[in-house]
Each structure stands twice: as structure tokens, then as C-alpha cells.
Design an enzyme around this catalytic site. Structure first.
Site, PDB file in Angstrom:
ATOM      1  N   THR A  13      37.430  27.700  36.261  1.00  0.00           N
ATOM      2  CA  THR A  13      37.571  27.969  34.825  1.00  0.00           C
ATOM      3  C   THR A  13      39.001  28.319  34.434  1.00  0.00           C
ATOM      4  O   THR A  13      39.271  28.650  33.282  1.00  0.00           O
ATOM      5  CB  THR A  13      36.646  29.130  34.392  1.00  0.00           C
ATOM      6  OG1 THR A  13      36.978  30.314  35.121  1.00  0.00           O
ATOM      7  CG2 THR A  13      35.191  28.773  34.618  1.00  0.00           C
ATOM      8  N   GLY A  14      39.914  28.240  35.381  1.00  0.00           N
ATOM      9  CA  GLY A  14      41.306  28.584  35.109  1.00  0.00           C
ATOM     10  C   GLY A  14      42.088  27.457  34.472  1.00  0.00           C
ATOM     11  O   GLY A  14      41.555  26.399  34.122  1.00  0.00           O
ATOM     12  N   GLY A  17      41.990  24.604  37.054  1.00  0.00           N
ATOM     13  CA  GLY A  17      40.714  24.363  37.715  1.00  0.00           C
ATOM     14  C   GLY A  17      39.838  23.329  37.039  1.00  0.00           C
ATOM     15  O   GLY A  17      39.263  22.457  37.693  1.00  0.00           O
ATOM     16  N   ARG A  36      31.511  33.349  39.621  1.00  0.00           N
ATOM     17  CA  ARG A  36      30.835  34.639  39.482  1.00  0.00           C
ATOM     18  C   ARG A  36      29.689  34.530  38.471  1.00  0.00           C
ATOM     19  O   ARG A  36      29.813  33.848  37.461  1.00  0.00           O
ATOM     20  CB  ARG A  36      31.821  35.703  38.983  1.00  0.00           C
ATOM     21  CG  ARG A  36      32.904  36.084  39.977  1.00  0.00           C
ATOM     22  CD  ARG A  36      33.847  37.088  39.333  1.00  0.00           C
ATOM     23  NE  ARG A  36      34.934  37.483  40.214  1.00  0.00           N
ATOM     24  CZ  ARG A  36      34.871  38.479  41.082  1.00  0.00           C
ATOM     25  NH1 ARG A  36      33.760  39.197  41.171  1.00  0.00           N
ATOM     26  NH2 ARG A  36      35.905  38.766  41.850  1.00  0.00           N
ATOM     27  N   LYS A  46      34.186  30.013  28.566  1.00  0.00           N
ATOM     28  CA  LYS A  46      34.038  29.587  29.953  1.00  0.00           C
ATOM     29  C   LYS A  46      32.637  29.039  30.215  1.00  0.00           C
ATOM     30  O   LYS A  46      32.469  28.081  30.970  1.00  0.00           O
ATOM     31  CB  LYS A  46      34.354  30.754  30.899  1.00  0.00           C
ATOM     32  CG  LYS A  46      35.823  31.135  30.937  1.00  0.00           C
ATOM     33  CD  LYS A  46      36.092  32.241  31.949  1.00  0.00           C
ATOM     34  CE  LYS A  46      37.584  32.574  32.001  1.00  0.00           C
ATOM     35  NZ  LYS A  46      37.877  33.644  32.992  1.00  0.00           N
ATOM     36  N   LYS A 134      52.790  33.733  48.034  1.00  0.00           N
ATOM     37  CA  LYS A 134      52.430  32.348  48.335  1.00  0.00           C
ATOM     38  C   LYS A 134      52.971  31.934  49.698  1.00  0.00           C
ATOM     39  O   LYS A 134      52.301  31.218  50.452  1.00  0.00           O
ATOM     40  CB  LYS A 134      52.949  31.423  47.234  1.00  0.00           C
ATOM     41  CG  LYS A 134      52.239  31.608  45.903  1.00  0.00           C
ATOM     42  CD  LYS A 134      52.666  30.568  44.883  1.00  0.00           C
ATOM     43  CE  LYS A 134      51.862  30.696  43.604  1.00  0.00           C
ATOM     44  NZ  LYS A 134      52.184  29.647  42.617  1.00  0.00           N
ATOM     45  N   ARG A 138      50.895  30.662  53.059  1.00  0.00           N
ATOM     46  CA  ARG A 138      51.304  29.490  53.849  1.00  0.00           C
ATOM     47  C   ARG A 138      51.408  29.851  55.335  1.00  0.00           C
ATOM     48  O   ARG A 138      50.938  29.113  56.199  1.00  0.00           O
ATOM     49  CB  ARG A 138      52.661  28.967  53.369  1.00  0.00           C
ATOM     50  CG  ARG A 138      52.639  28.152  52.106  1.00  0.00           C
ATOM     51  CD  ARG A 138      53.989  27.494  51.889  1.00  0.00           C
ATOM     52  NE  ARG A 138      53.992  26.594  50.752  1.00  0.00           N
ATOM     53  CZ  ARG A 138      54.928  25.688  50.523  1.00  0.00           C
ATOM     54  NH1 ARG A 138      55.960  25.594  51.360  1.00  0.00           N
ATOM     55  NH2 ARG A 138      54.875  24.887  49.466  1.00  0.00           N
TER      56      ARG A 138
END
Length: 308
Positions: A13-14, A17, A36, A46, A134, A138
Site C-alpha cells: 500500500t506504499g 508497492g 496488517r 488503502k 540500507k 545489503r
């Protein structure tokens, strides 16, 4: 016919996404989303988005990253896991990595990056940014031996471009414009739909296994001066240009705390330090438009047309 990879998207929902889900479904992949239970009821927007995706074939799995048994069982059903979690949830991906390791069936993990290459950023103070997190994700992925593809699209078109890179504005100016630095350093902006399309193309490609896929579409690499010139032609007017030198940009950043100064931090990174383009990708990965030349992407000029 060879069966399509089954795909799990976390963060559906982003900002990105939904486009990943749409691209995956339109390519014929059985597509799942971990959602969720509260998301289905707490946000009408959403909920409506999820209903639309479900009607297109998306399969919802209720649960969160804290529900580790649910995460493991869900991952056991898929071949590819794509994370589209927001910047404040980057470290939550540790549970995804742990579950992928336990499930033992995932052929590719694409973590939530979708920005500048975090290992190429040259900012004066690393505490400003989430790039270090980030880079940490990785490192863990590599150490765990999980097959991966990192996607470096640099900036989304909907970030900074709607204001013509003018922090605080909601739409492009039609009188004067502040240009940070000398205006000649190039940056890269890619529309979210194109980022998603390239990601879905790359996820099963042997040429992208354990590599970074850089998105450098020729029509999306522009300097500050070039972006302003494009806009001037479209509105038929010359803007007053006020150049802000690097020293003043750094002062603005230092006088404001993160995240209130984040737009200026990213402007500094791209348009002054040149973090999108200063390095050759030959030793770092592969370039998306060279791998998939048939994909018709939206150029910066075409995106600016939507702002008129």
C-alpha cells in the site's frame, strides 16, 4: 509453458508497492501481499486500493513482520520476495531476511532500496540519512548468502520534480526559480510505474542475479539548468534564476535538523555532489534500459507536461 514465478510484495500500500503489484499481476505472476489486518479497516483509501488489487488477482495474507511464523509460511509459498517498505522500516527487513533463510526456497530477494545507491552516497554527515541502514541490509543479505537484486532508480519522478526542485512549493514556479549549485550536475528521476516495470522484468533475469540494477534512462538524466529550460519552453516564459552556491546549501542543511532538511540533503546529493552519475556502473551492476530496451518509459519532459 514455463510457470511464472510466485511473488510476495511487502509494503503493497506504499508509494511504490501498488505499482509493483500492478506490474507483477499484469505480467501474469501469482502475486501475494502481506498486509496488517488493521490496514483493511483503518484507512478507507488503502482499503479501496487493496480491493482494486484483489479484483485484479492479488492474494492477501493477513499478518505483519512481527508475526514471524506467518512470514515464514507465506514466504514458503513464493519464489521471489520484494520489499517496498518505507524508509522508517528499513531495519524491519531483518525479519524478512531471517524468514527467507529459514524457508530456503526463495530464488530472489529485492530489498527496499529504490533510490540512490547507498554505497555510492557522498554526504558530509551520514547521520542525516537512512543510507547507512540500507547498506547494513545489503551487508546482511550478502553474508547470509541470499540471492538478491538491488534496484537503484535514484529519485522518483514525484519527488522534487512537481515543484521544479523548489523545497516548500506544491507546484512549479512561473516567475523565479532557485538553482542549487551551478546547475550543471545531472540527476536522475524515474516515474514509479517505470521503476516497478523494470523491477518485475529484472526479478527473474539471470543477468541481474546478485547485482545492482541501475535505472539510467537517457531521457531521465537532466541537470538543474536543463530541467528549468524544459519548463520555460513549456510555459513560454523565461524565469528569473537565483543561483545558490554550495556553501550556502550546506549552511541551510546545517541550520535545520533531519528530517526537516531532507529535501535539501537530497538536492545537495544529486545536483551538487552528483551522486547519481559520478561513477561507472560497469563494475557495480547493470543498466535497466540496456537490458530491456523495449520498455517505453516516461521521460522528464513528458512528466513535466502533466504539471502544466
Amino acid at each position: 509453458m514455463e510457470s511464472k514465478s510466485r511473488v510476495l510484495i511487502v509494503g503493497v500500500t506504499g508509494r511504490l508497492g501498488r505499482h509493483l503489484a500492478e506490474a507483477s499481476l499484469s505480467s501474469g505472476h501469482p502475486t501475494y501481499a502481506l498486509v496488517r489486518a488493521t490496514t483493511l479497516t483503518s484507512s478507507p483509501e488503502k482499503s479501496q486500493l487493496l480491493q482494486s488489487l484483489v479484483s485484479s488477482g492479488l492474494q492477501l495474507v493477513q499478518g505483519s513482520l512481527e508475526d514471524y511464523p506467518v512470514v515464514v509460511e507465506t514466504i514458503k509459498q513464493v519464489d521471489v520476495v520484494i520489499s517496498a517498505l518505507g524508509s522508517f522500516q528499513i531495519m524491519d527487513q531483518k525479519n524478512i531476511i531471517r524468514a527467507i533463510k529459514e524457508a530456503g526456497c526463495v530464488k530472489r530477494f529485492i530489498p527496499s532500496e529504490f533510490g540512490s545507491d547507498p554505497e555510492k552516497i557522498r554526504l558530509p554527515d551520514p547521520s542525516y540519512t537512512f543510507h547507512a541502514k540500507k547498506s547494513e541490509i545489503r551487508r546482511i543479505i550478502r553474508e547470509e548468502g541470499i540471492p538478491f537484486t538491488f534496484i537503484s532508480c535514484n529519485y522518483f519522478a514525484t519527488f522534487l520534480l512537481p515543484s521544479l526542485v523548489q523545497p516548500g512549493l506544491k507546484c512549479p514556479p512561473r516567475d523565479k526559480v532557485f538553482i542549487y549549485g551551478d546547475g550543471n550536475t545531472k540527476a536522475i528521476f524515474v516515474k514509479e510505474e517505470d521503476v516497478a516495470a523494470f523491477t518485475i522484468k529484472a526479478m527473474d533475469d539471470t543477468r541481474t542475479l546478485n547485482k545492482t540494477v541501475y535505472l539510467r534512462p537517457p531521457g531521465n538524466i537532466q541537470s538543474f539548468n536543463e530541467i528549468v529550460q524544459l519548463w520555460e519552453v513549456k510555459i513560454g516564459k523565461t524565469l528569473e534564476k537565483i543561483y545558490v552556491p554550495e556553501e550556502q546549501v550546506l549552511k541551510i542543511i546545517e541550520e535545520n535538523s533531519y528530517p526537516s532538511n531532507f529535501e535539501m540533503v537530497f538536492i545537495y546529493s544529486a545536483f551538487i555532489k552528483g551522486d547519481h552519475i559520478y561513477f561507472s556502473i560497469k563494475d557495480s551492476g547493470v543498466e535497466a534500459t540496456e537490458l530491456y530496451p523495449d520498455h517505453k518509459y516516461t521521460t522528464i519532459s513528458e512528466y513535466l507536461d502533466t504539471l502544466l
